[in-house]
Design an enzyme around this catalytic site. Structure first.
Site, mmCIF file in Angstrom:
data_model
loop_
_atom_site.group_PDB
_atom_site.id
_atom_site.type_symbol
_atom_site.label_atom_id
_atom_site.label_comp_id
_atom_site.label_asym_id
_atom_site.label_seq_id
_atom_site.Cartn_x
_atom_site.Cartn_y
_atom_site.Cartn_z
ATOM 1 N N CYS A 291 -12.722 -8.966 2.108
ATOM 2 C CA CYS A 291 -12.893 -7.580 2.817
ATOM 3 C C CYS A 291 -13.091 -7.059 3.902
ATOM 4 C CB CYS A 291 -13.171 -6.460 1.608
ATOM 5 S SG CYS A 291 -15.059 -6.501 1.764
ATOM 6 N N THR B 265 -12.491 -0.962 -2.264
ATOM 7 C CA THR B 265 -11.274 -0.987 -1.877
ATOM 8 C C THR B 265 -10.445 -1.681 0.021
ATOM 9 O OG1 THR B 265 -10.637 0.668 -1.549
ATOM 10 C CG2 THR B 265 -10.283 0.587 -3.817
ATOM 11 N N SER C 212 -8.020 -3.948 -5.454
ATOM 12 C CA SER C 212 -7.440 -3.422 -3.839
ATOM 13 C C SER C 212 -6.892 -1.864 -4.119
ATOM 14 C CB SER C 212 -5.808 -3.817 -4.490
ATOM 15 O OG SER C 212 -5.244 -4.037 -5.597
HETATM 16 P P1 NAD Z 1 -7.678 -5.795 -7.754
HETATM 17 O O1 NAD Z 1 -7.382 -4.639 -7.750
HETATM 18 O O2 NAD Z 1 -5.794 -7.040 -8.567
HETATM 19 O O3 NAD Z 1 -7.883 -6.489 -8.879
HETATM 20 C C1 NAD Z 1 -9.664 -6.123 -9.118
HETATM 21 C C2 NAD Z 1 -9.555 -6.044 -10.537
HETATM 22 O O4 NAD Z 1 -8.723 -4.824 -10.805
HETATM 23 C C3 NAD Z 1 -9.462 -6.881 -10.930
HETATM 24 O O5 NAD Z 1 -10.593 -6.967 -12.286
HETATM 25 C C4 NAD Z 1 -8.290 -6.691 -11.974
HETATM 26 O O6 NAD Z 1 -8.337 -7.489 -13.713
HETATM 27 C C5 NAD Z 1 -8.565 -5.401 -12.040
HETATM 28 N N1 NAD Z 1 -6.629 -4.434 -12.744
HETATM 29 C C6 NAD Z 1 -5.599 -4.934 -12.047
HETATM 30 N N2 NAD Z 1 -5.281 -4.148 -11.934
HETATM 31 C C7 NAD Z 1 -5.471 -3.456 -12.555
HETATM 32 C C8 NAD Z 1 -4.841 -1.486 -13.322
HETATM 33 N N3 NAD Z 1 -3.769 -1.537 -12.704
HETATM 34 N N4 NAD Z 1 -5.776 -0.758 -13.789
HETATM 35 C C9 NAD Z 1 -6.853 -1.384 -14.017
HETATM 36 N N5 NAD Z 1 -7.589 -2.669 -13.528
HETATM 37 C C10 NAD Z 1 -6.687 -3.093 -13.089
HETATM 38 O O7 NAD Z 1 -7.668 -6.727 -6.552
HETATM 39 P P2 NAD Z 1 -8.110 -8.693 -6.680
HETATM 40 O O8 NAD Z 1 -7.138 -9.060 -5.360
HETATM 41 O O9 NAD Z 1 -8.654 -9.167 -7.364
HETATM 42 O O10 NAD Z 1 -9.103 -8.384 -5.002
HETATM 43 C C11 NAD Z 1 -8.515 -8.347 -3.670
HETATM 44 C C12 NAD Z 1 -8.850 -7.276 -3.391
HETATM 45 O O11 NAD Z 1 -9.760 -6.542 -3.464
HETATM 46 C C13 NAD Z 1 -8.919 -6.818 -1.900
HETATM 47 O O12 NAD Z 1 -7.662 -5.912 -1.286
HETATM 48 C C14 NAD Z 1 -9.832 -6.814 -0.785
HETATM 49 O O13 NAD Z 1 -9.855 -6.348 0.042
HETATM 50 C C15 NAD Z 1 -10.949 -5.739 -1.950
HETATM 51 N N6 NAD Z 1 -12.024 -5.366 -2.185
HETATM 52 C C16 NAD Z 1 -12.432 -4.729 -1.472
HETATM 53 C C17 NAD Z 1 -14.340 -4.618 -1.198
HETATM 54 C C18 NAD Z 1 -15.234 -3.916 -0.896
HETATM 55 O O14 NAD Z 1 -16.022 -4.105 -0.912
HETATM 56 N N7 NAD Z 1 -14.647 -3.085 -0.180
HETATM 57 C C19 NAD Z 1 -14.707 -6.330 -1.463
HETATM 58 C C20 NAD Z 1 -14.395 -6.918 -2.537
HETATM 59 C C21 NAD Z 1 -12.649 -7.160 -2.425
#
Ligand code: NAD
Length: 487
Positions: free
Chosen positions: A283, A250, A228
Site C-alpha cells: 500500500c 485501504t 482494498s
Molecule cells: P481485500 O480487500 O481483497 O481483502 C482484505 C480482507 O477482506 C481479506 O481478509 C478478505 O478475505 C476480506 N474481504 C474480502 N471481501 C470482503 C467483503 N466483501 N466483505 C468483508 N470482507 C471481505 O484486499 P487484499 O487484496 O487482500 O489486499 C490488498 C489491498 O490492501 C490493496 O488495496 C492495498 O493497498 C491494501 N492495503 C492497505 C494498507 C494500508 O495500510 N492502507 C496496507 C496493506 C494493504
C-alpha cells in the site's frame, strides 16, 4: 513439501474446521500446492467469539505488567524462529526472502512497542477541578475485537493490532487473508507455546462470509480492516450501522515527485525498491513518478529509471540473488497484464514491457511479470489514477511543484506521497500541502515505525484513530471519566 490443511485456533486449542469448503494456497514461484484453507462455518466463528468473550473478564483483570510478560515471551520465540517465519511468508506470498525478513522484523517491533503498555495506556487527572473535587480519566479495554487481514503482508499486518489489543486487556480474533493464511497459522503456534489463557487470541480462517459473521456479531466491539478500498467501504458502513468501532486502512496510489535538483544516482536504489519491492504489492509502493523539470532533466531521469528497472533480477524469492518475486497468484498476474494492455490503449508509451519475461532460474512463468514502465502518462489516465498493485510504474510530468501537488491532490487516494529534492523549501511546501497521510522526503517507502500511527487520508482510510502507536491504543480502550468528592 507436505501439503498442509490449516486449522482454526479457538479457546486455546487447534481445531479442524467442520467446513468442507476448502481453498487452495499455491506457492506463486513454483506453482506448487502448499495448503488447503477452510472457509469456516458461522458456528465456528461464533465459538471463537464466545471463547474470546468468556476470556475477557479475567484477562482485563490481569495486571497490564503481567499481560505484557506474555508478549515478551512471544518476542523471544519470534526471534528464535525468525528464519522459519520469514521463509513461510516468501513461500506463500512470493516476496523476496529479504523483504520477508523486513516484514518479520517490523512485526516483532509491533510486539515490542505493545509490551510498553503499562506506560502507554495510562490516563490523566486534574486535582481541584472545583474546590475539593478531582477528576481523572481511566483508559479501559472494551471486550472482543477482530481483524480482517490482507494478503500482502500476511505476517505483519495482523500484528499492527493484535499485540496492542491484548496488551490493553481486550481479547482478539484474527481472520487471515485466505490467499496467504500460513504465516498466521505459524504465528499462532507461537501463541500456543506462550501459553496465553484460552480465548485471549483466536484464529478463524475464511473469506467474506467469516468477515460478515464477525462484523455482524453483537459481541464484537470493534473491527480492524486492512485491504482494498471497495471492501473497506463495505466494512466501514457495516460496522457503523452495527455501532462498532472501526479502523479501515485501504487502497493507495502513491506519487513520488522528482524535483530538478534531486540527487538521481543516490536515489535510484530507493526508487526501485519503492516501485518494484514486494512486486508492487504494497500500500506504500510508489506508483507514479511525477517529474518536475525541463526536457533534458526528464530524459536523464527516465533513462536511468528504465535502465534500473530493466536490471532488476526476477525469480523465486527464496533465491538470495533475486530482487523481485512473482505476483501472489495467477489472477493477480492476469489483472496486471490487463492493466498494461489498457495503458497502451489509453495512449501511454510502454518504455519497458514486463510481459517479456526474463527470469532467474527455471521457474515456470505462471505468476511472473518483470518490471514495467510507462512514459507519457497523464493525470486523467486510469494508469495514473487507479491502484494497480503490481510492478508497473508510470512516469508523468509537471511544470513546477505547485502543479505537482495539484495533480496529487486531485486523485482520490491519500496514503503516501514522497518528494526527492535537495531543497528544504520545496520539501517543506510539499509536506505542508500534499493530501497524504504518510509523507516521504527523499524516502521512497514511507512505512511508519510501530510507535507512530500509520497515516492515510481520503479513500485510503476510513475511521478516526489509525493503526499502530498511540492511536491504536486509543482505539482499543475507552476513557472512563471519574469525578470525585469526599465529604
Ligand atoms: P481485500 O480487500 O481483497 O481483502 C482484505 C480482507 O477482506 C481479506 O481478509 C478478505 O478475505 C476480506 N474481504 C474480502 N471481501 C470482503 C467483503 N466483501 N466483505 C468483508 N470482507 C471481505 O484486499 P487484499 O487484496 O487482500 O489486499 C490488498 C489491498 O490492501 C490493496 O488495496 C492495498 O493497498 C491494501 N492495503 C492497505 C494498507 C494500508 O495500510 N492502507 C496496507 C496493506 C494493504
Amino acid at each position: 513439501m507436505e501439503v498442509r490443511k490449516l486449522q482454526n485456533y479457538i479457546n486455546g486449542e487447534w481445531v479442524a474446521s467442520e467446513s468442507n469448503e476448502l481453498e487452495e494456497v499455491r506457492n506463486p514461484a513454483w506453482d506448487k500446492l502448499l495448503c488447503h484453507v477452510p472457509m469456516s462455518t458461522q458456528t465456528e466463528v461464533y465459538r471463537a467469539v464466545q471463547a474470546a468473550k468468556d476470556a475477557f473478564p479475567e484477562w482485563r483483570n490481569t495486571p497490564p505488567v503481567t499481560r505484557c510478560r506474555y508478549l515478551l515471551r512471544l518476542i523471544e520465540l519470534m526471534e528464535e524462529r525468525f528464519d522459519e517465519l520469514s521463509r513461510v511468508q516468501t513461500t506463500e506470498h512470493g516476496k523476496t526472502i529479504d523483504e520477508s525478513r523486513g516484514e518479520t522484523r517490523r512485526a516483532i517491533e509491533m510486539v515490542e512497542v505493545a509490551s510498553g503498555i503499562p506506560s502507554l495506556m495510562q490516563g490523566f487527572n486534574l486535582e481541584d477541578i472545583a474546590v475539593g473535587i478531582d477528576e481523572y480519566a481511566i483508559y479501559q479495554p472494551l471486550g472482543v475485537f477482530c481483524t480482517l487481514a490482507p494478503f500482502n503482508f500476511p505476517f505483519m499486518v495482523p500484528l499492527w493490532y493484535l499485540p496492542f489489543a491484548i496488551a490493553c486487556g481486550n481479547t482478539f480474533i484474527v481472520k487471515p487473508s485466505p490467499r496467504a493464511p500460513m504465516s498466521q497459522a505459524d504465528l499462532f503456534m507461537l501463541f500456543d507455546e506462550v501459553g496465553l489463557p484460552p480465548g485471549v487470541v483466536n484464529l478463524v480462517n475464511g473469506a467474506t462470509d467469516v468477515a460478515n459473521n464477525l462484523m455482524e456479531h453483537p459481541d464484537i466491539q470493534g473491527v480492524t480492516f486492512v485491504g482494498s478500498t471497495p471492501v473497506g467501504r463495505i466494512v466501514y458502513r457495516k460496522c457503523g450501522e452495527a455501532g462498532k468501532k472501526v479502523i479501515a486502512q485501504t487502497g493507495a496510489k502513491n506519487f513520488i515527485v522528482i524535483m530538478p535538483d534531486a540527487e538521481l544516482d543516490s536515489s535510484m536504489a530507493s526508487l526501485m525498491s519503492s516501485f518494484f519491492g514486494n512486486t508492487g504489492q504494497r500500500c506504500l509502493s510508489g506508483a507514479n513518478a511525477l517529474v518536475v523539470g525541463d526536457d533534458a532533466f526528464y530524459k536523464r531521469f527516465a533513462d536511468k529509471f528504465v535502465e534500473a528497472a530493466a536490471n532488476i533480477k526476477v525469480g523465486d524469492g527464496l533465491d538470495e540473488s533475486v530482487q523481485m518475486g512473482p505476483l501472489q497468484n495467477v489472477a493477480s498476474k492476469q489483472r496486471v497484464a490487463g492493466v498494461i494492455e489498457r495503458g497502451i490503449k489509453e495512449g501511454a508509451k510502454l518504455a519497458l514491457d514486463g510481459r517479456k519475461l526474463n527470469l532467474v532460474g527455471d521457474v515456470p512463468e505462471t505468476c511472473f511479470l518483470n518490471p514495467t514502465v510507462f512514459e507519457n502518462v497523464t493525470p486523467d489516465m486510469s494508469l495514473a489514477r487507479e491502484e494497480i498493485f503490481g510492478p508497473v510504474a508510470s512516469l508523468l510530468r509537471a511544470k513546477d511543484l505547485d502543479e505537482a501537488i495539484r495533480i496529487i491532490n486531485g486523485i482520490p487516494y491519500g496514503n503516501a506521497a514522497s518528494i526527492y529534492t535537495t531543497s528544504g523549501k520545496w520539501a517543506r511546501q510539499f509536506q505542508h500541502d500534499v493530501e497524504a497521510g504518510n509523507v516521504g522526503i527523499n524516502i521512497g517507502i514511507v512505512a511508519p515505525m510501530s510507535f507512530f500511527p500509520f497515516g492515510g487520508r481520503k479513500d485510503s482510510f476510513f475511521g478516526v484513530t489509525h493503526g499502530q502507536g498511540r492511536d491504536v491504543i486509543r482505539f482499543f480502550t475507552d476513557p472512563k471519566i471519574v469525578i470525585q468528592r469526599w465529604f
